[in-house]
Design an enzyme around this catalytic site. Sequence first.
Site, short mmCIF file in Angstrom:
data_model
loop_
_atom_site.label_atom_id
_atom_site.label_comp_id
_atom_site.label_asym_id
_atom_site.label_seq_id
_atom_site.Cartn_x
_atom_site.Cartn_y
_atom_site.Cartn_z
N GLY A 127 3.41 -18.05 21.33
CA GLY A 127 4.15 -17.16 20.46
C GLY A 127 4.97 -16.20 21.46
O GLY A 127 5.92 -15.55 21.00
N GLU A 176 -1.00 -21.42 24.36
CA GLU A 176 -0.29 -22.69 23.84
C GLU A 176 1.14 -22.26 23.51
O GLU A 176 1.56 -22.19 22.60
CB GLU A 176 -0.81 -22.87 22.47
N PRO A 177 2.02 -22.08 24.82
CA PRO A 177 3.22 -21.65 24.69
C PRO A 177 4.08 -23.02 24.14
O PRO A 177 3.96 -24.07 24.51
CB PRO A 177 3.65 -21.31 26.05
N GLY A 178 5.10 -22.55 23.45
CA GLY A 178 6.18 -23.33 23.10
C GLY A 178 7.47 -23.20 23.44
O GLY A 178 8.00 -23.57 24.59
N ARG A 179 7.92 -22.23 22.67
CA ARG A 179 9.42 -21.55 22.79
C ARG A 179 9.50 -21.23 24.03
O ARG A 179 10.72 -21.29 24.74
CB ARG A 179 9.39 -20.39 21.77
N ARG A 194 17.48 -23.76 12.30
CA ARG A 194 16.84 -22.34 12.55
C ARG A 194 17.95 -21.31 11.80
O ARG A 194 17.69 -20.39 11.37
CB ARG A 194 16.83 -22.13 14.00
N TYR A 236 16.11 -19.38 9.14
CA TYR A 236 15.57 -18.02 9.34
C TYR A 236 16.76 -17.09 9.38
O TYR A 236 16.38 -16.05 9.81
CB TYR A 236 14.77 -18.14 10.61
N CYS A 268 26.04 -30.32 2.74
CA CYS A 268 26.60 -29.84 1.17
C CYS A 268 25.57 -28.95 0.63
O CYS A 268 24.62 -28.95 -0.27
CB CYS A 268 26.53 -31.19 0.31
N TYR A 288 12.26 -26.01 18.85
CA TYR A 288 12.32 -26.25 17.30
C TYR A 288 13.80 -26.54 16.80
O TYR A 288 14.36 -26.04 15.92
CB TYR A 288 12.10 -24.88 16.62
N1 LLP Z 1 0.01 -22.53 18.68
C1 LLP Z 1 0.23 -22.63 17.23
C2 LLP Z 1 -1.33 -22.67 16.44
C3 LLP Z 1 1.40 -22.63 16.48
O1 LLP Z 1 1.32 -22.72 15.38
C4 LLP Z 1 2.66 -22.38 17.40
C5 LLP Z 1 3.80 -22.27 16.37
C6 LLP Z 1 2.44 -22.24 18.64
C7 LLP Z 1 1.36 -22.38 19.15
C8 LLP Z 1 3.70 -22.11 19.68
O2 LLP Z 1 4.31 -20.91 19.27
P1 LLP Z 1 5.48 -20.65 20.15
O3 LLP Z 1 5.09 -20.19 21.51
O4 LLP Z 1 6.50 -21.60 20.32
O5 LLP Z 1 5.99 -19.20 19.64
N2 LLP Z 1 10.20 -22.97 13.70
C9 LLP Z 1 10.10 -21.76 13.94
C10 LLP Z 1 8.85 -21.46 14.89
C11 LLP Z 1 7.67 -21.83 14.27
C12 LLP Z 1 6.31 -21.61 15.14
C13 LLP Z 1 4.99 -22.51 14.47
N3 LLP Z 1 3.81 -22.45 15.32
C14 LLP Z 1 11.17 -21.26 14.87
O6 LLP Z 1 11.88 -21.89 15.25
O7 LLP Z 1 11.52 -19.94 15.08
#
Ligand code: LLP
Length: 414
Positions: free
Chosen positions: A237, A274-277, A313, A317, A343, A372
């Site tokens: 997050g 669990e970092p993603g972004r 995105r 959003y 379209c 994403y």
């Molecule tokens: N852990 C869980 C259980 C999650 O559902 C997510 C993201 C993450 C970790 C990673 O979150 P992050 O660190 O990336 O914020 N498509 C959207 C974001 C959707 C996030 C879904 N879950 C966007 O493009 O902003």
Amino acid sequence: MEFEYKNNELYVEDVRVNDIAESVGTPVYIYSKKHFMEQFNKFDKAFSRKHCISFAIKANSNLNVIKTFAELGSGADIVSKGELFRALKAGIEPSKMVFSGVAKTKDEIKYALENDIMMINLESVDELYAVNDTAKEMNKKARIAFRINPDVDPKTHPYISTGLKKNKFGIPYDEAVESYIKARNLDNIEIYGVQFHIGSQLLDSTPIYDASVKIAQLIRELKKENIEIKAIDVGGGLGVVYNKETDAPPSVEIYANQIEKAFKEFPDALLVCEPGRFLVGNGGILVTQVVYHKTNINKNFIIVDAGMNDLIRPSLYGAYQEIQPIKYKKGNKIVCDIVGPICETSDSFARDYEIENPKNGEYLAVFSSGAYGFTMSSNYNSKTRPAEVMVEKDRYKIIRQRENLEDLIKGEIL
Ligand code: LLP
């Protein structure tokens, strides 16, 4: 800086973006390996206690990207059999994998148990029984955590808020203790952890702290029941800067500090993140070519060859992502909508956006496209999906071929 203008031309590390666009074609995603590695190392260093970084591979699941993190010791947060398959292929150790998601099927649970991942993060009591049944059939014990919904407002976009009572995720905080007691009574379940994830693109560290404090309280209550938590999974997050003017995420040090403060009385538990972004968001750009210009009455449109099918995105959003020509030239600004070929009226990357007016045929970079981006792409309008390229210093490698027409109809039966 891994994305920088030198002599008015955009580079990714030491490679000219123009060279990639000319030889690989557009649209194309371009990633910086250095950025990915630096973000991982920053995140890693920010925590002082025992921890495991499990990269949320939904953010960017190209095998090479996952492998980059695997080589740095990363685990993976997975949400499907497909993601588990990718994580294994890319060399992530199963003992560092956690499995989230509200609708895990029996087949997925089985695959996770076969591969002996760290833990399955359960999102309902129904799922607890499904995991127990599957483990029993396999003569195994399943390590589990419950994903707890702490009912904390993450103060982010409603589409990416997950920790509010009204969201579908996790089990209600007030039902957590009784759910763990149910789990304790099952023969094929080993209680291993607790998890929460309140939302994405968090720009304020207070909600994560508040949620952590609530979870710490839960761990205390579980202790009273003689239920021991070995892993505390704080989800992902942490936000990144998309818009220099408005976005101010907390530093990763503050983020880590808040979490460690909330859980300091449980020093033996493994902290899972669990970092993603944070790891990949600002490590990628989408490069697209200007196809046409047009003006309808008094609105200017720049029409590009990438669409919402490539990067959804902004359409989905209303997300802001900076767009700039890859060759900078001064003067001649235009206010326009930058739109794609799809379209749909929502197929737009920016509205009323001021930019140096590019000529048809010139290239634009859509910044902050590492997370994403490709993973949310589709073949809508039967568009082939773009290529992906990884830059490392002065070299680049195509890490996914652009799709061709045959790819488009693969699996269809006439
Ligand atoms: N852990 C869980 C259980 C999650 O559902 C997510 C993201 C993450 C970790 C990673 O979150 P992050 O660190 O990336 O914020 N498509 C959207 C974001 C959707 C996030 C879904 N879950 C966007 O493009 O902003």
